[in-house]
Design a protein around this motif. Sequence first.
Motif, short mmCIF file in Angstrom:
data_model
loop_
_atom_site.label_atom_id
_atom_site.label_comp_id
_atom_site.label_asym_id
_atom_site.label_seq_id
_atom_site.Cartn_x
_atom_site.Cartn_y
_atom_site.Cartn_z
N UNK A 140 0.82 -1.21 0.00
CA UNK A 140 0.00 0.00 0.00
C UNK A 140 0.85 1.27 0.00
N UNK A 141 2.06 1.16 0.55
CA UNK A 141 2.92 2.33 0.68
C UNK A 141 3.79 2.59 -0.55
N UNK A 142 3.72 1.68 -1.53
CA UNK A 142 4.59 1.81 -2.70
C UNK A 142 4.10 2.91 -3.65
N UNK A 143 5.06 3.48 -4.36
CA UNK A 143 4.77 4.47 -5.41
C UNK A 143 5.47 4.00 -6.68
N UNK A 144 5.30 4.75 -7.76
CA UNK A 144 5.95 4.38 -9.02
C UNK A 144 7.47 4.35 -8.89
N UNK A 145 7.99 5.14 -7.98
CA UNK A 145 9.45 5.23 -7.82
C UNK A 145 10.00 4.15 -6.90
N UNK A 146 9.16 3.55 -6.07
CA UNK A 146 9.65 2.57 -5.08
C UNK A 146 9.19 1.14 -5.33
N UNK A 147 8.40 0.93 -6.37
CA UNK A 147 7.85 -0.41 -6.63
C UNK A 147 8.96 -1.45 -6.82
N UNK A 148 8.79 -2.65 -6.26
CA UNK A 148 9.73 -3.74 -6.54
C UNK A 148 9.50 -4.26 -7.96
N UNK A 149 10.45 -5.02 -8.48
CA UNK A 149 10.28 -5.64 -9.80
C UNK A 149 9.57 -6.99 -9.69
N UNK A 150 9.88 -7.71 -8.61
CA UNK A 150 9.39 -9.08 -8.45
C UNK A 150 8.81 -9.28 -7.05
N UNK A 151 7.70 -10.01 -6.98
CA UNK A 151 7.13 -10.41 -5.71
C UNK A 151 7.19 -11.93 -5.60
N UNK A 152 7.91 -12.43 -4.61
CA UNK A 152 7.97 -13.87 -4.35
C UNK A 152 7.03 -14.17 -3.18
N UNK A 153 6.06 -15.05 -3.41
CA UNK A 153 5.08 -15.37 -2.37
C UNK A 153 5.11 -16.88 -2.10
N UNK A 154 5.30 -17.25 -0.84
CA UNK A 154 5.28 -18.66 -0.47
C UNK A 154 3.83 -19.14 -0.35
N UNK A 155 3.62 -20.38 -0.81
CA UNK A 155 2.28 -20.96 -0.78
C UNK A 155 2.03 -21.76 0.49
N UNK A 156 3.01 -22.56 0.90
CA UNK A 156 2.85 -23.39 2.10
C UNK A 156 2.65 -22.52 3.34
N UNK A 157 1.80 -22.97 4.22
CA UNK A 157 1.53 -22.25 5.48
C UNK A 157 1.11 -20.81 5.23
N UNK A 158 0.47 -20.55 4.10
CA UNK A 158 0.02 -19.20 3.78
C UNK A 158 -1.40 -19.28 3.23
N UNK A 159 -2.36 -19.29 4.11
CA UNK A 159 -3.77 -19.41 3.70
C UNK A 159 -4.24 -18.20 2.92
N UNK A 160 -3.48 -17.10 3.00
CA UNK A 160 -3.87 -15.87 2.31
C UNK A 160 -3.24 -15.74 0.92
N UNK A 161 -2.49 -16.74 0.52
CA UNK A 161 -1.70 -16.65 -0.72
C UNK A 161 -2.50 -16.15 -1.91
N UNK A 162 -3.55 -16.86 -2.26
CA UNK A 162 -4.29 -16.53 -3.47
C UNK A 162 -5.13 -15.26 -3.32
N UNK A 163 -5.53 -14.95 -2.10
CA UNK A 163 -6.20 -13.67 -1.85
C UNK A 163 -5.22 -12.52 -2.04
N UNK A 164 -3.97 -12.75 -1.63
CA UNK A 164 -2.95 -11.72 -1.81
C UNK A 164 -2.73 -11.44 -3.30
N UNK A 165 -2.70 -12.49 -4.10
CA UNK A 165 -2.51 -12.33 -5.54
C UNK A 165 -3.67 -11.55 -6.15
N UNK A 166 -4.89 -11.89 -5.74
CA UNK A 166 -6.07 -11.19 -6.26
C UNK A 166 -6.03 -9.71 -5.93
#
Length: 358
Positions: free
Chosen positions: A48-74
């Motif tokens: 939420x705090x990112x701007x065009x100047x601070x955006x990362x290039x890649x987001x790595x998201x772990x699936x195991x033990x992460x019930x929010x994984x697919x909600x995060x992607x959406x």
Amino acid sequence: MTTSTINRPQINAKIVHFGKLLKGVIAEEFDANVDHLDDPQDFKRYLDQQSLLTLPDIILIEVDDNKNCFDQIKEIKKNPLLQGLIIVLLGIKEDRNWRKKALELKVNDYYTYPFPLEDFCERLNFLVKFKLIKPKLMELAQKTDVEYQLPWTKRAFDLIASGFALLFLMPLFVIVAILIRLESKGKVIYKSKRVGAGYKIFDFYKFRSMRSDADKMLKDMADLNQYANNDENKTGKSAFVKFKDDPRITKLGGFLRKTSIDELPQLINVFIGDMSLVGNRPLPLYEAEQLTTNEWSTRFLGPAGLTGLWQISKRGQKDMSERERKELDNFYADNYSILLDLKIILKTIPALIQKEKV
């Protein structure tokens, strides 16, 4: 600087990693700018705090033990600012349902640990590079589309000829598909992104003739590239990639290539209008990106084709230079006609049986 630091895989990108299980691996093994987060609220707050100047290039998201994984992607996909980010999922255990959901959400890739770290880095670097290339190709397509139009007579001929050919060859398609599945695991049809007329990008179909891990072997084979080793190419880098005695090709694949049966699914591309029966071969994205100068971009002002001048004149010959191939492509783009197409089609059949394994 220690030897272990020198040998660490390098990723030329800014990365944010969410998860706990692989945090140590990512932090220890990769030489990259990585922000690690393991709390869902912190992760959401970070994005939420990112701007065009601070955006990362890649987001790595772990699936195991992460019930929010697919909600995060959406949530990421819904945010206009974040829609262009590269999303790669990481898992510890293989789960078909997770992969299916990831595919439906159109993430960029999905890796199950352990995986070759160098291959993983190469993939991430490619995704970052492609992200930069694709807009440029799309921009070129918009500029070129107005200038290029396929004559209706050529399109009508393509539609009729490819339709009858597909109907006639259907039994052969079934037999080849069965043989491919019996020889090795993997998909029967190999699909890749290609650039055709007007820099238009489309899915290009072939019968699979290589091992399932063929793409991973490519980086270790640069010295075998015919065009890179050509005397005219002093830099060692080439717009075209072609190997003699390619070790990635299966036994059946060698036969399919020698007889050009592997090319037959491209009749589907012709039928749906991606390409023509005769034209310049559509190129992989990394090759097309190197042919955007005024000297060589002419080839994209003519139709992409199943066969062409290159196939009937110098295919498989040792003295085929990169410059000669480019000049043939440009000549066809400037001079294509129904008469020339008929001549090329008549000369294609004898050229199908190649003398060399290239």
